[in-house]
Design a protein around this motif. Structure first.
Motif, PDB file in Angstrom:
ATOM      1  N   MET A   1      12.440   3.703 -12.782  1.00  0.00           N
ATOM      2  CA  MET A   1      11.444   2.342 -12.527  1.00  0.00           C
ATOM      3  C   MET A   1       9.946   2.659 -13.425  1.00  0.00           C
ATOM      4  SD  MET A   1      11.646   0.923  -8.853  1.00  0.00           S
ATOM      5  CE  MET A   1      11.357   2.453  -8.075  1.00  0.00           C
ATOM      6  N   ASP A   2       9.621   1.528 -14.001  1.00  0.00           N
ATOM      7  CA  ASP A   2       8.222   1.779 -14.742  1.00  0.00           C
ATOM      8  C   ASP A   2       7.383   1.337 -13.754  1.00  0.00           C
ATOM      9  OD1 ASP A   2       7.825  -1.077 -14.848  1.00  0.00           O
ATOM     10  OD2 ASP A   2       8.419  -1.156 -16.831  1.00  0.00           O
ATOM     11  N   ILE A   3       6.115   1.591 -14.020  1.00  0.00           N
ATOM     12  CA  ILE A   3       4.888   1.224 -12.994  1.00  0.00           C
ATOM     13  C   ILE A   3       4.828  -0.284 -12.535  1.00  0.00           C
ATOM     14  CG2 ILE A   3       3.235   1.261 -14.978  1.00  0.00           C
ATOM     15  CD1 ILE A   3       1.408   2.645 -13.104  1.00  0.00           C
ATOM     16  N   ALA A   4       5.163  -1.190 -13.583  1.00  0.00           N
ATOM     17  CA  ALA A   4       5.048  -2.576 -13.192  1.00  0.00           C
ATOM     18  C   ALA A   4       6.053  -2.876 -12.347  1.00  0.00           C
ATOM     19  CB  ALA A   4       5.390  -3.454 -14.778  1.00  0.00           C
ATOM     20  N   GLU A   5       7.459  -2.367 -12.210  1.00  0.00           N
ATOM     21  CA  GLU A   5       8.197  -2.556 -11.494  1.00  0.00           C
ATOM     22  C   GLU A   5       7.926  -2.082  -9.944  1.00  0.00           C
ATOM     23  OE1 GLU A   5      13.199  -2.181 -10.722  1.00  0.00           O
ATOM     24  OE2 GLU A   5      12.225  -1.637 -12.576  1.00  0.00           O
ATOM     25  N   VAL A   6       7.515  -0.725 -10.146  1.00  0.00           N
ATOM     26  CA  VAL A   6       7.071  -0.089  -9.127  1.00  0.00           C
ATOM     27  C   VAL A   6       6.009  -1.036  -8.184  1.00  0.00           C
ATOM     28  CG1 VAL A   6       5.800   1.802  -8.006  1.00  0.00           C
ATOM     29  CG2 VAL A   6       7.741   2.031  -9.415  1.00  0.00           C
ATOM     30  N   SER A   7       4.921  -1.492  -8.955  1.00  0.00           N
ATOM     31  CA  SER A   7       3.888  -2.286  -8.255  1.00  0.00           C
ATOM     32  C   SER A   7       4.638  -3.780  -7.927  1.00  0.00           C
ATOM     33  CB  SER A   7       3.019  -2.602  -9.465  1.00  0.00           C
ATOM     34  OG  SER A   7       1.992  -3.718  -9.202  1.00  0.00           O
ATOM     35  N   LYS A   8       5.458  -4.238  -8.458  1.00  0.00           N
ATOM     36  CA  LYS A   8       5.978  -5.519  -7.943  1.00  0.00           C
ATOM     37  C   LYS A   8       6.801  -5.363  -6.658  1.00  0.00           C
ATOM     38  CE  LYS A   8       9.259  -9.116  -9.514  1.00  0.00           C
ATOM     39  NZ  LYS A   8      10.055  -9.896 -10.534  1.00  0.00           N
ATOM     40  N   ARG A   9       7.466  -4.428  -6.558  1.00  0.00           N
ATOM     41  CA  ARG A   9       8.548  -3.975  -5.415  1.00  0.00           C
ATOM     42  C   ARG A   9       7.663  -3.702  -4.240  1.00  0.00           C
ATOM     43  NH1 ARG A   9      13.833  -1.309  -7.199  1.00  0.00           N
ATOM     44  NH2 ARG A   9      14.160  -1.287  -4.810  1.00  0.00           N
ATOM     45  N   SER A  10       6.591  -2.757  -4.504  1.00  0.00           N
ATOM     46  CA  SER A  10       5.632  -2.252  -3.431  1.00  0.00           C
ATOM     47  C   SER A  10       4.659  -3.186  -2.968  1.00  0.00           C
ATOM     48  CB  SER A  10       5.262  -0.827  -3.872  1.00  0.00           C
ATOM     49  OG  SER A  10       4.394  -0.920  -4.870  1.00  0.00           O
ATOM     50  N   GLY A  11       4.319  -4.028  -3.973  1.00  0.00           N
ATOM     51  CA  GLY A  11       2.960  -4.616  -3.689  1.00  0.00           C
ATOM     52  C   GLY A  11       1.657  -3.881  -3.971  1.00  0.00           C
ATOM     53  N   VAL A  12       1.776  -2.824  -4.576  1.00  0.00           N
ATOM     54  CA  VAL A  12       0.621  -1.899  -4.727  1.00  0.00           C
ATOM     55  C   VAL A  12       0.330  -1.968  -6.262  1.00  0.00           C
ATOM     56  CG1 VAL A  12      -0.074   0.300  -4.713  1.00  0.00           C
ATOM     57  CG2 VAL A  12       1.189  -0.139  -2.981  1.00  0.00           C
ATOM     58  N   PRO A  13      -1.129  -2.372  -6.547  1.00  0.00           N
ATOM     59  CA  PRO A  13      -1.590  -2.639  -7.849  1.00  0.00           C
ATOM     60  C   PRO A  13      -1.167  -1.110  -8.516  1.00  0.00           C
ATOM     61  CG  PRO A  13      -3.185  -3.260  -6.125  1.00  0.00           C
ATOM     62  CD  PRO A  13      -2.049  -2.468  -5.408  1.00  0.00           C
ATOM     63  N   ALA A  14      -1.096  -1.478 -10.009  1.00  0.00           N
ATOM     64  CA  ALA A  14      -0.781  -0.220 -10.983  1.00  0.00           C
ATOM     65  C   ALA A  14      -1.935   0.484 -10.870  1.00  0.00           C
ATOM     66  CB  ALA A  14      -0.576  -1.015 -12.288  1.00  0.00           C
ATOM     67  N   SER A  15      -3.046   0.009 -10.700  1.00  0.00           N
ATOM     68  CA  SER A  15      -4.491   0.919 -10.854  1.00  0.00           C
ATOM     69  C   SER A  15      -4.468   1.810  -9.465  1.00  0.00           C
ATOM     70  CB  SER A  15      -5.696  -0.012 -10.764  1.00  0.00           C
ATOM     71  OG  SER A  15      -5.843  -0.769  -9.606  1.00  0.00           O
ATOM     72  N   THR A  16      -3.801   1.464  -8.602  1.00  0.00           N
ATOM     73  CA  THR A  16      -3.892   2.099  -7.241  1.00  0.00           C
ATOM     74  C   THR A  16      -2.920   3.050  -7.464  1.00  0.00           C
ATOM     75  OG1 THR A  16      -4.580   0.414  -5.843  1.00  0.00           O
ATOM     76  CG2 THR A  16      -3.493   2.070  -4.857  1.00  0.00           C
ATOM     77  N   LEU A  17      -1.299   2.706  -8.002  1.00  0.00           N
ATOM     78  CA  LEU A  17      -0.361   3.814  -8.259  1.00  0.00           C
ATOM     79  C   LEU A  17      -1.119   4.792  -9.480  1.00  0.00           C
ATOM     80  CD1 LEU A  17       2.497   1.208  -9.018  1.00  0.00           C
ATOM     81  CD2 LEU A  17       1.985   2.887  -6.922  1.00  0.00           C
ATOM     82  N   ARG A  18      -1.965   4.628 -10.338  1.00  0.00           N
ATOM     83  CA  ARG A  18      -2.455   5.705 -11.137  1.00  0.00           C
ATOM     84  C   ARG A  18      -3.415   6.607 -10.254  1.00  0.00           C
ATOM     85  NH1 ARG A  18      -1.938   1.266 -14.631  1.00  0.00           N
ATOM     86  NH2 ARG A  18      -3.996   0.606 -14.174  1.00  0.00           N
ATOM     87  N   TYR A  19      -4.060   5.656  -9.359  1.00  0.00           N
ATOM     88  CA  TYR A  19      -5.154   6.608  -8.736  1.00  0.00           C
ATOM     89  C   TYR A  19      -4.219   7.610  -7.557  1.00  0.00           C
ATOM     90  CZ  TYR A  19      -8.511   7.821  -5.079  1.00  0.00           C
ATOM     91  OH  TYR A  19      -9.468   8.403  -4.244  1.00  0.00           O
ATOM     92  N   TYR A  20      -3.232   7.107  -6.917  1.00  0.00           N
ATOM     93  CA  TYR A  20      -2.409   7.827  -5.966  1.00  0.00           C
ATOM     94  C   TYR A  20      -1.694   9.139  -6.866  1.00  0.00           C
ATOM     95  CZ  TYR A  20      -2.490   4.503  -2.305  1.00  0.00           C
ATOM     96  OH  TYR A  20      -2.891   3.599  -1.593  1.00  0.00           O
ATOM     97  N   GLU A  21      -1.247   8.705  -8.202  1.00  0.00           N
ATOM     98  CA  GLU A  21      -0.888   9.822  -9.135  1.00  0.00           C
ATOM     99  C   GLU A  21      -1.931  10.895  -9.400  1.00  0.00           C
ATOM    100  OE1 GLU A  21       1.972  10.691 -12.678  1.00  0.00           O
ATOM    101  OE2 GLU A  21       0.708   8.751 -12.619  1.00  0.00           O
ATOM    102  N   GLU A  22      -3.073  10.521  -9.563  1.00  0.00           N
ATOM    103  CA  GLU A  22      -4.032  11.402  -9.773  1.00  0.00           C
ATOM    104  C   GLU A  22      -4.575  12.199  -8.732  1.00  0.00           C
ATOM    105  OE1 GLU A  22      -8.676  10.572 -10.430  1.00  0.00           O
ATOM    106  OE2 GLU A  22      -7.612   9.521 -11.914  1.00  0.00           O
ATOM    107  N   ARG A  23      -4.511  11.570  -7.470  1.00  0.00           N
ATOM    108  CA  ARG A  23      -4.621  12.358  -6.121  1.00  0.00           C
ATOM    109  C   ARG A  23      -3.462  13.220  -5.735  1.00  0.00           C
ATOM    110  NH1 ARG A  23      -8.656  10.531  -2.241  1.00  0.00           N
ATOM    111  NH2 ARG A  23      -7.993  12.372  -1.358  1.00  0.00           N
ATOM    112  N   GLY A  24      -2.359  13.183  -6.437  1.00  0.00           N
ATOM    113  CA  GLY A  24      -1.138  13.982  -6.281  1.00  0.00           C
ATOM    114  C   GLY A  24      -0.420  13.461  -4.958  1.00  0.00           C
TER     115      GLY A  24
END
Length: 144
Positions: A1-24
């Motif tokens: 899944m690309d980040i847009a689909e993850v964001s849409k399905r989870s309700g988590v903004p893409a910027s937060t997904l990038r932050y979570y990835e940065e935090r591990g």
């Protein structure tokens, strides 16, 4: 899944997904062009992160609940300790609510003359009413 689909399905903004990835907290599996790709299991990880945050866990605490492979490794003792902390907070809030409700309906001419409200003020002045923020306890003293 690309980040847009993850964001849409989870309700988590893409910027937060990038932050979570940065935090591990989550990991992308690679990129397709400029877009990050994630395995479907990331949705379960995001649900666990949301649950942990709702329960009052910090992101560092939540991060420790995942193995390096992203699988949940939740310590039951940690869950029990958080439940105890929540129970204590609920108890303090119930007592505060009862005191405020009494003060709102008290037949005393003023709040200063209400014995229950005076006890509540003394408790606040003594630091017995605390606000927990993460692992730091903030005490607020009332000036005399």
């Amino acid at each position: 899944m690309d980040i847009a689909e993850v964001s849409k399905r989870s309700g988590v903004p893409a910027s937060t997904l990038r932050y979570y990835e940065e935090r591990g907290l989550i990991a992308s599996t690679g990129r397709q062009g400029l877009r990050r790709r994630f395995a479907p299991g990331v949705l379960d990880q995001l649900a666990l992160i949301a649950l942990g945050q709702a329960a009052g866990f910090s992101l560092d605490e939540i991060g420790s609940m995942f193995s390096p492979a992203g699988k949940p490794t939740i310590d039951r003792g940690t869950l029990s300790a958080k439940a105890d902390e929540l129970d204590a907070t609920i108890g303090r809030l119930k007592a505060m609510s009862a005191g405020l409700r009494h003060a709102a309906a008290c037949p005393a001419p003023s709040h200063a003359e209400c014995p229950s409200f005076r006890r509540l003020l003394r408790a606040a002045a003594a630091g017995a009413l605390e606000r927990r923020v993460g692992k730091v306890t903030l005490r607020r003293r009332v000036s005399r």
